[in-house]
Design a protein around this motif. Structure first.
Motif, mmCIF file in Angstrom:
data_model
loop_
_atom_site.group_PDB
_atom_site.id
_atom_site.type_symbol
_atom_site.label_atom_id
_atom_site.label_comp_id
_atom_site.label_asym_id
_atom_site.label_seq_id
_atom_site.Cartn_x
_atom_site.Cartn_y
_atom_site.Cartn_z
ATOM 1 N N UNK A 1 0.823 -1.213 0.000
ATOM 2 C CA UNK A 1 0.000 0.000 0.000
ATOM 3 C C UNK A 1 0.851 1.254 0.000
ATOM 4 N N UNK A 2 2.064 1.098 0.501
ATOM 5 C CA UNK A 2 2.946 2.265 0.559
ATOM 6 C C UNK A 2 3.429 2.601 -0.855
ATOM 7 N N UNK A 3 3.517 3.912 -1.106
ATOM 8 C CA UNK A 3 3.981 4.359 -2.418
ATOM 9 C C UNK A 3 5.504 4.276 -2.477
ATOM 10 N N UNK A 4 5.999 3.342 -3.260
ATOM 11 C CA UNK A 4 7.442 3.184 -3.413
ATOM 12 C C UNK A 4 7.800 3.351 -4.881
ATOM 13 N N UNK A 5 8.189 4.578 -5.270
ATOM 14 C CA UNK A 5 8.447 4.851 -6.688
ATOM 15 C C UNK A 5 9.457 3.884 -7.287
ATOM 16 N N UNK A 6 10.427 3.468 -6.487
ATOM 17 C CA UNK A 6 11.469 2.599 -7.038
ATOM 18 C C UNK A 6 10.918 1.263 -7.506
ATOM 19 N N UNK A 7 9.838 0.834 -6.848
ATOM 20 C CA UNK A 7 9.260 -0.459 -7.240
ATOM 21 C C UNK A 7 8.508 -0.363 -8.552
ATOM 22 N N UNK A 8 8.063 0.828 -8.913
ATOM 23 C CA UNK A 8 7.200 0.877 -10.088
ATOM 24 C C UNK A 8 7.793 1.590 -11.296
ATOM 25 N N UNK A 9 8.701 2.535 -11.084
ATOM 26 C CA UNK A 9 9.107 3.356 -12.220
ATOM 27 C C UNK A 9 9.848 2.575 -13.297
ATOM 28 N N UNK A 10 10.825 1.793 -12.856
ATOM 29 C CA UNK A 10 11.589 1.010 -13.829
ATOM 30 C C UNK A 10 10.701 0.057 -14.603
ATOM 31 N N UNK A 11 9.773 -0.510 -13.894
ATOM 32 C CA UNK A 11 8.867 -1.493 -14.489
ATOM 33 C C UNK A 11 8.083 -0.881 -15.648
ATOM 34 N N UNK A 12 7.568 0.292 -15.435
ATOM 35 C CA UNK A 12 6.757 0.892 -16.504
ATOM 36 C C UNK A 12 7.594 1.462 -17.627
ATOM 37 N N UNK A 13 8.796 1.937 -17.273
ATOM 38 C CA UNK A 13 9.679 2.407 -18.342
ATOM 39 C C UNK A 13 9.982 1.257 -19.296
ATOM 40 N N UNK A 14 10.164 0.089 -18.710
ATOM 41 C CA UNK A 14 10.450 -1.086 -19.518
ATOM 42 C C UNK A 14 9.220 -1.459 -20.356
ATOM 43 N N UNK A 15 8.062 -1.373 -19.727
ATOM 44 C CA UNK A 15 6.829 -1.724 -20.439
ATOM 45 C C UNK A 15 6.608 -0.798 -21.635
ATOM 46 N N UNK A 16 6.865 0.482 -21.461
ATOM 47 C CA UNK A 16 6.686 1.431 -22.567
ATOM 48 C C UNK A 16 7.652 1.115 -23.704
ATOM 49 N N UNK A 666 1.531 12.506 -4.335
ATOM 50 C CA UNK A 666 1.505 11.251 -5.091
ATOM 51 C C UNK A 666 1.196 10.071 -4.169
ATOM 52 N N UNK A 667 1.752 10.122 -2.967
ATOM 53 C CA UNK A 667 1.462 9.066 -1.999
ATOM 54 C C UNK A 667 -0.020 9.029 -1.678
ATOM 55 N N UNK A 668 -0.600 10.202 -1.600
ATOM 56 C CA UNK A 668 -2.027 10.319 -1.290
ATOM 57 C C UNK A 668 -2.889 9.725 -2.403
ATOM 58 N N UNK A 669 -2.518 10.015 -3.616
ATOM 59 C CA UNK A 669 -3.240 9.441 -4.751
ATOM 60 C C UNK A 669 -3.092 7.926 -4.725
ATOM 61 N N UNK A 670 -1.854 7.509 -4.503
ATOM 62 C CA UNK A 670 -1.537 6.091 -4.533
ATOM 63 C C UNK A 670 -2.341 5.318 -3.497
ATOM 64 N N UNK A 671 -2.353 5.843 -2.278
ATOM 65 C CA UNK A 671 -3.081 5.164 -1.206
ATOM 66 C C UNK A 671 -4.579 5.159 -1.454
#
Length: 858
Positions: A1-16, A666-671
């Motif tokens: 639930x916690x917003x951890x940019x490191x967990x998601x940013x690389x993943x989506x850059x790769x997906x794009x 961003x954390x607020x949106x994420x949660x």
RNA sequence: GCGAGAGUGGCGGAAUGGCAGACGCGCCGGAUUUAGGAUCCGGUGGGCAACCGUGAGGGUUCAAGUCCCUCCUCUCGCACCA
């Protein structure tokens, strides 16, 4: 639930990247939108200025893509330039190695920012595949007489061992890189490009840019080009044949010209002096002025000084013999280097005349005043009626200009003409790390262009390190000895390379056809994608890059390669990134970590003063490293903060707390979305007509309408983000019951989905992650930007403010369609209103529908 | 000197001539927590109030941060360009 940019940013850059969603095919399948940010110099690492400019560009690119455009959003490297060469000498690395390593590093940083580039179009200007074509352009320019060689007095920096452009000389006459080194003047053979041939057109082109370019940039260019209308007038010499031509914007004052001033460098100065036996004193003056540097000579309180040359010429209007002076304030490079002096109507001439006791003759009388040469204390530079001007007396000075010019033209003594401050572009640089100028010097044949079939002239890879200064190419013996293409005898290559503005003058076209190895540009593709629809970059390029590029584009247009006149339809010039400074009275600028909690310098204990916010720079120790920022908060936070903290054209004050705020948002949106993901994906895509649904949909569609308008029309990204923040705040207040009930959950599902669409160009990684979390398999950045539902956004009740004599006295909540009469009855019977109208007569009322009802009572 | 832009809470900044201060930061309070942090909720221009408040002063208007005039300050550009 916690917003951890490191967990998601690389993943989506790769997906794009894997989906290739930012690739722009050569074939058009939708209206094109060419979005471009000024490409970077690969200095090593990106800085906050880069973060800002590329974020702004990316927001627009992503938005337009969602709007259905086929977006061309390329990036590359402005890779030639002096820093690479300096680094090479300092560290013994080859400039190419240094440059390519930097490019590799910076490319990764840009990818980490999640910028939506079509990386397949990337190129670097230091590769022969790119610069070969500008060598070809130069050959064309030689043929067309646009490029030429001329001996010129140029700014020379002893430290750089090279010439500098005027713009590279600091105000105080020092070099822009070595601010300890005084720039001197040197005579050298240099290559020039005749940009002045396009001066008028560059000025006229502003008409096409008005509205799309910021007014201040256009104004700066106007000043830079410096058009002035006037006349060239020939003054015959008093002794012997010949004449001196002057340029003046005030031909109407010709009858008042009582002497002439010439630039000390003007060859006729010494000629006059020799003939009249005044050689010694004139030489002394000329040498003294020549020794003065730029500052001294152009300084504000510089006295107007001069010396009589001993020569005379004849005022063609009055027939009077007038003395010729050499004067320090006359510039050799401007006009003809000689000026007719009209002391009564030009302040400089006036001061000069008073100093040397020269006659003052008034020929323009202002309305309602009688100027007396004896008592005047300043020149009258304004308009008036001509007097003492022969047949022209009585004319208005404006008409006088035309009449006198025409008269001179009739007699062959002058002509109306236009002059520009803009000079031809000196493109020679005595450097290694630049594009070689493709000519060969042959003792027999002179300057011979390298035949087009022999292009490119590639830089020698071995750089002779023995030369610490000067141009290493001059020592590259193996490279520079070639047979003359014309006679075959031994000859030498040109060792000058191009000014790096040459590369940046056409790179935006090459992105459209980056891999073409048969031609520089394919005209068909150019027609498809050029011009750039939106250009984003800093003001510092207002005059140089943006004028050179506009010129170059026109030249390529004339060669049939570029379509249209203007390369950049719209320009957004973003402000600087600033940061608070810290200054210790003993140690100067301090890094934040050099100051302790109490605000004292860790080195000496003195109190460090917190200075004003200034442009981030290493020397002021007020830089924030983007890599550290991204590491800690993620790219989305960097993007949101850059866009939220200030409107794009204004300077942006960096603040660590502001960054925290962006991250928190961003954390607020994420949660919010993560918490409701289950409810959202399970909800039906329908809703009922309840009041609550109505409110949810109203907030949603109003936000969408606002965000769309702010991004598309107004370029107000900060207010767009604040609208999204408000929507998020609203959604937080929606209770569990509403998220759970099918009737309202449908509206909330719509709200969340549209929210993520709106967020996508701003914070693309978070948007992508949450989009997936609410049950979608596609990429949100490839989806269409939603249309706001006008009916849903409409209000059913409005609040009307009631004013009495300009002060708000009450507020009425009425149905949206309420008429004026209805409002009047409510307003005039309101107790709060009656309190202020009691005993008074209502003189007038004004109704602004749905907003305000104003009562004037007395 | 000339030209352009800007001046709004403690701060960054919002306001097609129509409720000044949206949104964020900071600060204050509450909830949660062993505690702190994080999080969630609320408050926050000044003044006890009438009222006063958008660099200063004038003007136009029912109504001015916004339009007009004068001035001040700051930033940027140009600067002996004839």
């Amino acid at each position: 639930m916690k917003y951890r940019p490191r967990d998601i940013e690389g993943k989506w850059q790769k997906a794009w990247e894997e989906a290739g969603v930012f690739r722009c095919p050569d074939a058009l399948s939708a209206p094109k939108y060419y979005c471009l940010e000024m490409f970077p110099y690969p200095s090593g690492r990106i800085h906050m200025g880069h973060v800002r400019v590329y974020t702004i560009g990316d927001l627009l690119a992503r938005f337009k893509r969602m709007r259905g455009y086929q977006v061309l959003h390329p990036i590359g490297w402005d890779a030639f330039g002096l820093p690479a060469e300096n680094a090479a000498f300092r560290h013994g690395t080859h400039p190419a190695k240094w440059t390519w390593e930097n490019i590799g590093f910076m490319r990764e940083q840009l990818k980490q920012m999640g910028i939506s580039y079509d990386w397949e179009r990337e190129f670097s200007t230091c590769s022969p595949e790119y610069y070969r074509w500008e060598q070809l352009f130069f050959l064309w320019m030689l043929e067309d007489g646009i490029a030429y060689r001329k001996r010129a007095t140029l700014n020379w920096c002893d430290e750089c061992q090279t010439v500098l452009a005027n713009e590279q000389v600091n105000r105080d006459g020092t070099c822009f890189i070595h601010d300890q080194t005084q720039v001197t003047q040197r005579e050298l053979d240099q290559w020039f490009v005749a940009i002045t041939k396009y001066a008028e057109e560059l000025l006229a082109g502003h008409g096409e840019l008005a509205g799309g370019w910021p007014e201040n940039i256009l104004e700066m260019q106007r000043n830079w080009i410096g058009r002035s209308e006037g006349a060239e007038i020939r003054f015959p010499l008093a002794e012997g044949a010949g004449d001196i031509t002057v340029f003046t914007t005030r031909p109407d004052t010709l009858f008042g010209a009582t002497f002439m001033s010439m630039a000390p460098e003007h060859p006729m100065v010494m000629e006059f002096a020799r003939k009249s036996g005044r050689e010694v004193e004139v030489r002394e003056f000329v040498d003294r002025v020549a020794r003065q540097d730029r500052v001294e000579r152009t300084g504000e309180d510089m006295a107007r000084e001069g010396i009589f040359t001993g020569g005379h010429c004849v005022n063609p209007a009055t027939g009077e013999k007038i003395p010729v002076y050499a004067a320090n304030f006359v510039l050799y490079e401007y006009g003809t280097g000689a000026v007719m002096a009209v002391p009564a109507h030009d302040q400089r001439d006036f001061e000069f005349a008073r100093r040397y006791g020269l006659p003052v003759v008034v020929v323009v009388q202002p309305e309602g005043e009688a100027l007396d040469p004896e008592t005047m204390t300043a020149a009258h530079e304004g308009a008036g009626r001509l007097v003492r001007s022969g047949e022209f007396s009585g004319l208005d000075s404006g008409d006088g200009k035309v009449a006198i010019t025409r008269h001179l033209e009739g007699k062959g003594q002058g002509r109306g003409t236009v002059r520009y401050r803009l000079r031809d572009w000196g493109v020679s640089r005595q450097r290694y790390w630049g594009c070689p100028i493709p000519v060969i010097h042959c003792e027999a044949c002179g300057v011979v262009p390298v035949p087009a079939k022999d292009l490119p002239v590639v830089l020698p890879e071995d750089l002779p390190y023995t030369r610490e200064r000067g141009n290493p190419l001059a020592g590259a013996e193996g490279w520079l000895r070639v047979p003359c293409p014309s006679c075959g005898k031994p000859a030498r290559r040109e060792t000058d390379t191009f000014d790096t503005f040459f590369e940046s003058s056409w790179y935006f076209l090459r992105y459209i056809d980056p891999k073409n190895d048969r031609a520089p540009l394919d005209p068909e593709k150019m027609r498809r994608f050029a011009p750039v629809d939106q250009y984003v970059g800093g003001v510092e390029h207002a005059c140089m890059h943006l004028i050179y590029a506009r010129f170059f584009h026109r030249y390529l247009r004339d060669k049939g390669l570029a379509p249209g006149n203007e390369p950049f339809l719209r320009l957004l010039s973003q402000g600087m990134v600033c940061m608070q400074t810290l200054e210790c009275p003993k140690h100067g600028w301090r890094y934040p970590e050099e100051v302790d909690e109490s605000g004292a310098c860790r080195q000496c204990g003195e109190t460090v003063s917190v200075g004003r916010s200034m442009k981030m720079s290493k020397s002021k120790r007020n830089v924030v490293e983007p890599s550290a920022l991204i590491e800690r908060y993620g790219a989305d936070t960097a993007r949101i903060f850059s866009l939220f903290a200030a409107p794009p054209e204004k300077d942006l004050d960096w603040s660590e707390q502001g960054v925290e705020g962006a991250f928190r948002f961003l954390g607020r949106v994420y949660r919010l979305v993560a918490l409701r993901a289950g409810a959202v994906s399970a909800a039906p895509r329908q809703w009922d007509g309840s009041e609550e649904v109505r409110r949810i949909r109203q907030v949603t569609h109003r936000t969408l309408r606002k965000v769309t308008g702010d991004v598309e029309e107004r370029f107000h990204f900060n207010t767009a983000i604040s609208a999204v923040m408000e929507m998020v705040n609203f959604l937080y207040l929606v209770d569990d019951a509403a998220w759970g009930a099918p009737a309202t959950a449908g509206a909330l599902r719509e709200a969340v989905e549209l929210l993520l669409h709106m967020l996508s160009p701003f914070a693309p990684h978070v948007a992508e992650e949450l989009w997936q979390r609410v049950g979608n398999a596609d990429l949100i950045c490839t989806r269409r930007w939603p249309e706001a539902d006008v009916a849903a956004a409409r209000e059913d009740t409005v609040e009307v403010v009631v004013q009495v004599n300009g002060k708000v006295r009450t507020r009425l909540t009425v149905a949206a369609g309420a008429g004026e009469d209805e409002i009047r009855v409510l307003a005039t019977s309101d107790p709060r209103v009656l309190e202020h109208t009691a005993g008074k007569e209502i003189r007038k009322t004004v109704y602004v529908p749905g907003k305000l009802f104003s009562i004037v009572a007395a």
